[in-house]
Design a protein around this motif. Structure first.
Motif, mmCIF file in Angstrom:
data_model
loop_
_atom_site.group_PDB
_atom_site.id
_atom_site.type_symbol
_atom_site.label_atom_id
_atom_site.label_comp_id
_atom_site.label_asym_id
_atom_site.label_seq_id
_atom_site.Cartn_x
_atom_site.Cartn_y
_atom_site.Cartn_z
ATOM 1 N N LEU B 74 0.828 -1.202 0.000
ATOM 2 C CA LEU B 74 0.000 0.000 0.000
ATOM 3 C C LEU B 74 0.864 1.253 0.000
ATOM 4 O O LEU B 74 0.354 2.355 0.148
ATOM 5 C CB LEU B 74 -0.921 -0.009 1.226
ATOM 6 N N ARG B 279 -1.676 5.813 -5.709
ATOM 7 C CA ARG B 279 -1.839 4.542 -5.003
ATOM 8 C C ARG B 279 -3.183 3.889 -5.314
ATOM 9 O O ARG B 279 -3.363 2.706 -5.113
ATOM 10 C CB ARG B 279 -1.725 4.752 -3.497
ATOM 11 N N GLU B 280 -4.131 4.703 -5.734
ATOM 12 C CA GLU B 280 -5.487 4.183 -5.929
ATOM 13 C C GLU B 280 -5.747 3.740 -7.355
ATOM 14 O O GLU B 280 -6.532 2.840 -7.586
ATOM 15 C CB GLU B 280 -6.515 5.255 -5.565
ATOM 16 N N LYS B 285 -5.885 3.712 -15.764
ATOM 17 C CA LYS B 285 -7.097 4.370 -15.292
ATOM 18 C C LYS B 285 -6.909 5.879 -15.266
ATOM 19 O O LYS B 285 -7.841 6.642 -15.521
ATOM 20 C CB LYS B 285 -7.454 3.874 -13.883
#
Lengths: 485, 344
Positions: B74, B279-280, B285
């Motif tokens: 993470l 990080r997401e 995307k």
């Protein structure tokens, strides 16, 4: 006045009061759980209604089902079966009532405090300091009552249920005082990281040294009576009892295995967690061998069926528990809904099922009226079993999704959409449990007011039910299995 | 055979219990005082008040406060140490992560972002399951914000200082020149290598569909459904969220640059409520949502225009049909409705 005195000295009066309160708290506790589940599906449902906020309703749910439903129901049953198996009466009914009033007050005041933002915040020790003291007083009074009942007993041998019930109260008294850091109000916590091992020493043993011995003791009472056979082995009873307190007391550290606590504490918690299989299998082998060849009779009895299912949940819980304490598995299962599934089969599956079964077994004996409807008890069994199974399965799946995703680098926020469907099914499953709680309350009151009278006086029933368990050597162990009547 | 007598039960059972309790409770109490860690600092009265709210309102049921060894995926910059919790009462570590870990949350966002988020978490995070805390009142939300901004000790202080440093510039630019001032300031702070970088990936209907989903899940709360920066969080933010439509007056190289969108989404704009999304969101995307924002709110994307090098293996044969905006400082050419329907 004399009427009042008579009411509070009536045999089994306090036991019945505890059982009724337990059934009511079951409804309240699951109501709070239902609201929590709605919060996790649609968090703006109760927007700006502070008491229904997840952070404030969840402690209400947890504390009410543990102290209100599990603890009080099993205590009510025990206040009946302990004197019964000792062939005596509870030493002091008024003391039983005082303990009841204090405990009910604590369980009722707790959620009100939490809803208004008064809480110590540490999981399972949220009750404010004043309530802690009242709860401890209630437990202490019950210990006195139990010790005096044991000393004034007419039966020489102590039946195994008596060990567990008495042990649970003696351990819980110290456990609660230490776990709540009772000497340090108002926070009820020690400064720094050392508070965590103490909190989880408490958090785990709330199940391990309170609910477990109470439920095991109750199962030891109900199963031999329903199948009409003495306990399979006195030796296994002994092994199960002592290994429980030796091993269980050490294992709280496995809740914070990944936190920065000393390695030796982690090692101790893991070793003892794996060792927990010992008392679990000692107890399960003992009660199942007691019912060997008569399982059909056990599950045909509505109360026996609930208790038997409770022992199966105990097996599942305690296979999971040691495995989850291993770091390699906990890397996936910690911090997510897997744990929520596990805790529900421990408290509701194991302790809750046995509490309900024992309630339906003991209630008629304690109030002198036949159970109003065995069929409705079976419906309750089906509702709670279906709900809890669904609950457990979907939360376990959700937990695996969360744990594996995080380990693969996905952030929490990315995984929320993945678990929403499971949160919805969890809410739906919870509704079945909730319905079961209301049905239980209905059965309880119909039995109390409309149950067919059993004829004998409550006192005679106490003696009769205790006598059933007194095998050739009193404690039931080693004797021949009696033939069916 | 051991017999269970009252004496064995009433004396033996507590004795065994106490023997174990000495090991797992008394010895830790006696030996676990490690003193503060390197990043530890005492809390201010405001942060202490926030901690009290955190404890009393059950925040710890969903948020942990320690980063584990296995959280490296993470992007954790620091694993928790025992001294991080020195003198905290109670040092609630948490057992559940329905929400993210907060032990290093300080300085990840601006105070304004937290105000909007505490008021209703869906204002900044449309998918969030967190309760709305508006009922606590503005003052308590300030306290909670102070507490969260202190999570991470001196490491958090460094991040908070960075937020404040850039916030002064970002807010000043907005006060000076409004929305146009904000965009000029942003454009002035884009690394030069990103400025001429077109979006390398085609704006196909599936890619725009992904972009739309990402926009709804991540961007909507601040930038709003029309991309004009009027999402529900906007009222709490200084400077306010970017109004994409004003980009029509601020062309770079005569167009809207995919690389600038990408860089801002990946890296965030420290000092404003715009978080970093690296990080997401995976790289693809971010390019997708860049295409979506450019097309949806501005009518043009530079997707797959020169210089595009070698197309990636997955790319369908696609030629950019959109005409670049022609008149700087004025609205771009009207787009034909048909083009928009291509992907809706």
């Amino acid at each position: 006045m004399r009427k009042l005195a008579a009411f509070f000295t009536r045999p089994n009066g306090s036991a019945l009061a505890f059982m009724i309160a337990g059934a009511i708290w079951f409804v309240f506790g699951t109501s709070f759980g239902l609201i929590s589940a709605i919060d996790l599906v649609a968090p703006d449902t109760f927007q700006n209604f502070a008491p229904a906020t997840f952070g404030r309703i969840r402690p209400g749910h947890v504390n009410t089902v543990i102290y209100g439903f599990g603890f009080m129901t099993l205590t009510g049953c025990g206040l009946y079966y302990v004197p019964a198996t000792l062939r005596t009466r509870l030493w002091s009914e008024p003391l039983g009532w005082i303990s009841f009033v204090l405990l009910t007050g604590v369980v009722a005041a707790g959620p009100v405090c939490f809803a208004s933002g008064v809480s110590q915040g540490r999981e399972y020790t949220e009750y404010p300091w004043v309530l802690d003291i009242i709860l401890l007083a209630a437990v202490f009074i019950t210990i006195v009552n139990l010790v005096m009942t044991i000393l004034k007993r007419c039966e020489k041998e102590l039946f195994v249920s008596v060990w567990y019930f008495t042990g649970a109260f003696m351990w819980f008294f110290f456990l609660y005082a230490i776990g709540n850091v009772i000497w340090s109000p108002p926070a009820g916590a020690l400064p720094g990281i050392v508070d965590s091992p103490i909190l989880w020493y408490y958090g785990h043993n709330l199940v391990g040294l309170l609910l477990t011995p109470l439920a095991v003791g109750a199962a030891y009472f109900v199963i031999p009576r329903v199948v009409n056979a003495p306990i399979y082995s006195y030796a296994l009873s002994i092994v199960g009892f002592w290994t429980l307190v030796i091993l269980y007391t050490h294992i709280g550290g496995h809740h914070i295995l990944q936190a920065p606590i000393p390695n030796w504490l982690k090692t101790i918690s893991m070793i003892h967690s794996v060792g927990m299989t010992l008392p679990v299998f000692a107890v399960l082998v003992n009660v199942w061998m007691t019912a060997r060849g008569r399982i059909g009779r056990l599950v045909a009895d509505p109360a026996g069926r609930l208790v038997f299912a409770g022992t199966v949940w105990y097996l599942i819980t305690c296979v999971q528990g040691p495995l989850q304490s291993l770091p390699v598995i906990q890397r996936v299962t910690h911090f997510n809904n897997w744990t929520i599934g596990h805790s529900h089969i421990a408290v509701l599956g194991f302790a809750g099922f046995i509490a309900l079964g024992t309630l339906w077994h003991v209630l008629p004996l304690a109030c002198g009226r036949r159970l109003w409807s065995g069929k409705l008890v079976n419906v309750q069994f089906a509702l709670v079993l279906f709900g809890l199974t669904g609950f457990f399965v979907v939360l376990t799946i959700a937990g695996l999704i969360q744990g594996e995703s995080w380990n693969n680098g996905f952030t929490i926020y990315r995984i929320i959409p993945e678990i929403i469907p499971y949160m919805v099914i969890r809410l739906a499953s919870g509704l079945f449990i909730y319905a079961g709680a209301w049905l239980g309350l209905y059965i309880l009151f119909r039995t109390l007011f409309n149950g067919e009278p059993l004829g004998a006086s409550p006192e005679a029933l106490v003696m009769a039910s205790g006598a059933t368990l007194a095998g050739p050597d009193g404690a039931g162990g080693g004797g021949e299995r009696r033939s069916d009547p | 055979m051991i017999k269970m007598t009252p004496a064995v039960l009433l004396i033996g059972a507590p004795l065994v219990f106490w023997a174990a309790t000495v090991i797992v409770v008394i010895i830790p109490i006696a030996t676990m005082d490690v003193g503060p860690s390197k990043i530890w600092r005492p809390w201010t009265p405001e942060e202490r008040a926030g901690h009290k709210l955190y404890v009393e309102n059950g925040c710890s049921y969903c948020h942990s406060r320690y980063i584990r060894v296995n959280d490296w995926g993470l992007g954790a910059e620091r694993i928790a140490e025992p001294g991080d919790y020195s003198q905290e009462v109670p040092a609630i570590l948490g057992t559940e992560r329905t929400g993210p870990d907060l032990s290093q949350e300080g300085g990840e966002h601006t105070d304004g972002w937290h105000t909007a988020h505490f008021t209703n978490p869906r204002y900044t995070r449309p998918l969030s399951l967190m309760p709305a805390w508006a009922f606590l009142g503005r003052r308590n939300i300030e306290r909670l914000t102070a507490y969260v901004q202190a999570q991470g000790g001196t490491m958090a202080d460094e991040r908070v200082a960075r937020q404040q440093l850039w916030n002064i510039q970002a807010a000043a630019a907005h006060r000076r020149g409004g929305e146009d001032g904000s965009i000029e300031w942003l454009h002035a702070n884009i690394p030069a290598v990103w400025r001429p970088m077109p979006n390398p990936y085609p704006a196909t209907p599936p890619a725009l569909g992904r972009g739309q989903k990402i926009y709804q899940d991540f961007c909507l709360g601040c930038h709003g459904p029309m991309g004009d920066g009027t999402g529900p969080a906007a009222q709490y933010l200084d400077p306010p969220p970017l109004n994409f439509t004003t980009l029509r007056r601020h062309l770079v190289e005569g167009r809207y640059i995919g690389g600038i969108f990408y860089y801002q989404i990946m890296n965030g704009v420290t000092g404003t409520a715009m978080p970093y999304f690296k990080r997401e969101l995976a790289s693809e995307k971010i390019w997708d949502v860049s295409n979506y924002v450019a097309l949806r709110f501005l009518g043009y994307t530079d997707a797959d225009t020169e210089p595009f090098g070698i197309d990636a293996a997955y790319e369908p044969v696609w030629a950019n049909p959109y005409k670049p905006p022609v008149v700087p400082g004025k609205p771009g050419p009207e787009e034909t409705p048909g083009k928009e329907r291509q992907w809706e």
